[in-house]
Motif scaffolding. Sequence first.
Motif, PDB file in Angstrom:
ATOM      1  N   THR A  26       5.264   1.019   9.247  1.00 45.68           N
ATOM      2  CA  THR A  26       4.641   1.332   7.963  1.00 45.68           C
ATOM      3  C   THR A  26       5.485   0.838   6.791  1.00 45.68           C
ATOM      4  O   THR A  26       6.705   0.954   6.784  1.00 45.68           O
ATOM      5  CB  THR A  26       4.422   2.850   7.818  1.00 45.68           C
ATOM      6  N   ILE A  27       4.791   0.304   5.797  1.00 44.87           N
ATOM      7  CA  ILE A  27       5.424  -0.064   4.532  1.00 44.87           C
ATOM      8  C   ILE A  27       4.819   0.840   3.466  1.00 44.87           C
ATOM      9  O   ILE A  27       3.626   0.768   3.157  1.00 44.87           O
ATOM     10  CB  ILE A  27       5.160  -1.542   4.186  1.00 44.87           C
ATOM     11  N   LEU A  28       5.612   1.738   2.913  1.00 41.49           N
ATOM     12  CA  LEU A  28       5.109   2.659   1.901  1.00 41.49           C
ATOM     13  C   LEU A  28       4.797   1.911   0.612  1.00 41.49           C
ATOM     14  O   LEU A  28       5.494   0.967   0.227  1.00 41.49           O
ATOM     15  CB  LEU A  28       6.130   3.763   1.630  1.00 41.49           C
ATOM     16  N   LEU A  29       3.723   2.347  -0.057  1.00 42.15           N
ATOM     17  CA  LEU A  29       3.347   1.723  -1.316  1.00 42.15           C
ATOM     18  C   LEU A  29       4.392   2.001  -2.388  1.00 42.15           C
ATOM     19  O   LEU A  29       4.667   1.165  -3.241  1.00 42.15           O
ATOM     20  CB  LEU A  29       1.982   2.270  -1.763  1.00 42.15           C
ATOM     21  N   ASN A  30       4.982   3.171  -2.312  1.00 41.18           N
ATOM     22  CA  ASN A  30       6.059   3.561  -3.222  1.00 41.18           C
ATOM     23  C   ASN A  30       7.257   3.968  -2.372  1.00 41.18           C
ATOM     24  O   ASN A  30       7.173   4.931  -1.606  1.00 41.18           O
ATOM     25  CB  ASN A  30       5.607   4.735  -4.103  1.00 41.18           C
ATOM     26  N   PRO A  31       8.359   3.248  -2.462  1.00 42.37           N
ATOM     27  CA  PRO A  31       9.529   3.549  -1.607  1.00 42.37           C
ATOM     28  C   PRO A  31      10.037   4.981  -1.732  1.00 42.37           C
ATOM     29  O   PRO A  31      10.714   5.487  -0.842  1.00 42.37           O
ATOM     30  CB  PRO A  31      10.583   2.549  -2.087  1.00 42.37           C
ATOM     31  N   ASP A  32       9.710   5.645  -2.851  1.00 45.36           N
ATOM     32  CA  ASP A  32      10.156   7.024  -3.056  1.00 45.36           C
ATOM     33  C   ASP A  32       9.211   8.045  -2.442  1.00 45.36           C
ATOM     34  O   ASP A  32       9.497   9.252  -2.454  1.00 45.36           O
ATOM     35  CB  ASP A  32      10.306   7.312  -4.558  1.00 45.36           C
ATOM     36  N   VAL A  84     -15.485   2.648   4.660  1.00 43.34           N
ATOM     37  CA  VAL A  84     -14.107   2.929   5.082  1.00 43.34           C
ATOM     38  C   VAL A  84     -13.165   2.767   3.896  1.00 43.34           C
ATOM     39  O   VAL A  84     -13.175   1.747   3.205  1.00 43.34           O
ATOM     40  CB  VAL A  84     -13.675   1.998   6.227  1.00 43.34           C
ATOM     41  N   GLU A  85     -12.344   3.782   3.674  1.00 43.30           N
ATOM     42  CA  GLU A  85     -11.359   3.755   2.608  1.00 43.30           C
ATOM     43  C   GLU A  85      -9.954   3.648   3.205  1.00 43.30           C
ATOM     44  O   GLU A  85      -9.589   4.400   4.121  1.00 43.30           O
ATOM     45  CB  GLU A  85     -11.460   5.044   1.782  1.00 43.30           C
ATOM     46  N   THR A  86      -9.171   2.708   2.698  1.00 43.48           N
ATOM     47  CA  THR A  86      -7.776   2.593   3.097  1.00 43.48           C
ATOM     48  C   THR A  86      -6.952   3.592   2.306  1.00 43.48           C
ATOM     49  O   THR A  86      -6.949   3.561   1.070  1.00 43.48           O
ATOM     50  CB  THR A  86      -7.249   1.172   2.849  1.00 43.48           C
ATOM     51  N   ILE A  87      -6.281   4.502   3.013  1.00 47.15           N
ATOM     52  CA  ILE A  87      -5.516   5.544   2.336  1.00 47.15           C
ATOM     53  C   ILE A  87      -4.022   5.229   2.386  1.00 47.15           C
ATOM     54  O   ILE A  87      -3.578   4.357   3.133  1.00 47.15           O
ATOM     55  CB  ILE A  87      -5.798   6.934   2.952  1.00 47.15           C
ATOM     56  N   ASN A  88      -3.279   5.939   1.579  1.00 45.75           N
ATOM     57  CA  ASN A  88      -1.837   5.743   1.498  1.00 45.75           C
ATOM     58  C   ASN A  88      -1.217   5.867   2.886  1.00 45.75           C
ATOM     59  O   ASN A  88      -1.504   6.823   3.619  1.00 45.75           O
ATOM     60  CB  ASN A  88      -1.233   6.795   0.556  1.00 45.75           C
TER      61      ASN A  88
END
Length: 242
Positions: A181-187, A168-172
């Motif tokens: 959801t908390i985005l990895l990059n706010p932009d 299992v891979e955790t994706i963006n």
Amino acid sequence: MPQLESADRDTLLFTVATNGYDEIFKDCLDSHQAYADSQGYKYIAFTKSPPGGISGCNSSWAKVAIILRALEKGYKNIFFIDGDALILDYTPPIDTLFRDDKFVYMSREGSGKFNAGVIIVVNDRQSVKFFQQLLLRADIPNAMLPKSDRNLFENGHVINLAKNSPIVETINPKWNYNSTTILLNPDDKEYVSHGRGTWAKKPRATEKPISAFQSLLLRIGQGPRYFLLDRILKFYEREYQF
């Protein structure tokens, strides 16, 4: 595994939107179809109810049975998406996510738990085994899972099985962006907008929470869900020819 007849069937994108969800979230289903058309994927919205009807819980578990059967039928890739999730028109193809040693792709909510509203699968004996194991859990009440893993319907079992799985891979999280959801990059811009602004449209369950023992008794009284899902799956195979 059997070979599919044409290249456009290599990837299956599908949703399960029963009990009027297809009408409530028509714009989301339209976005699925548009994305599938742009990428050359086969798209199916499973909206029909089998004889005797289908509950929300069984609709959710049905996606596990459908994924497994699609793998067995030879689809190379499968993209499941919830009926209340909107795919934005700039979303890239799913193969941009793929890694050689990973076969199941999901993102996590702000809680850190996997959200099963978007599941992307690459066909491999290991992914087949993963969904076989998951389907065998259909008769185990969520209340019997560790408290940290419990979630609605099948999602608790997805969390429990996936958290220690090497395939299992955790994706963006922009692939499954919801209110937690908390985005990895706010932009970043989300690719899949899941449930944002649509919660008020969703029918609400009115049942009160019950204990693990009560859940088990209820499950026994209703009969094995595993076999019910098999009947639902056969109905969908006849109706949709997937």
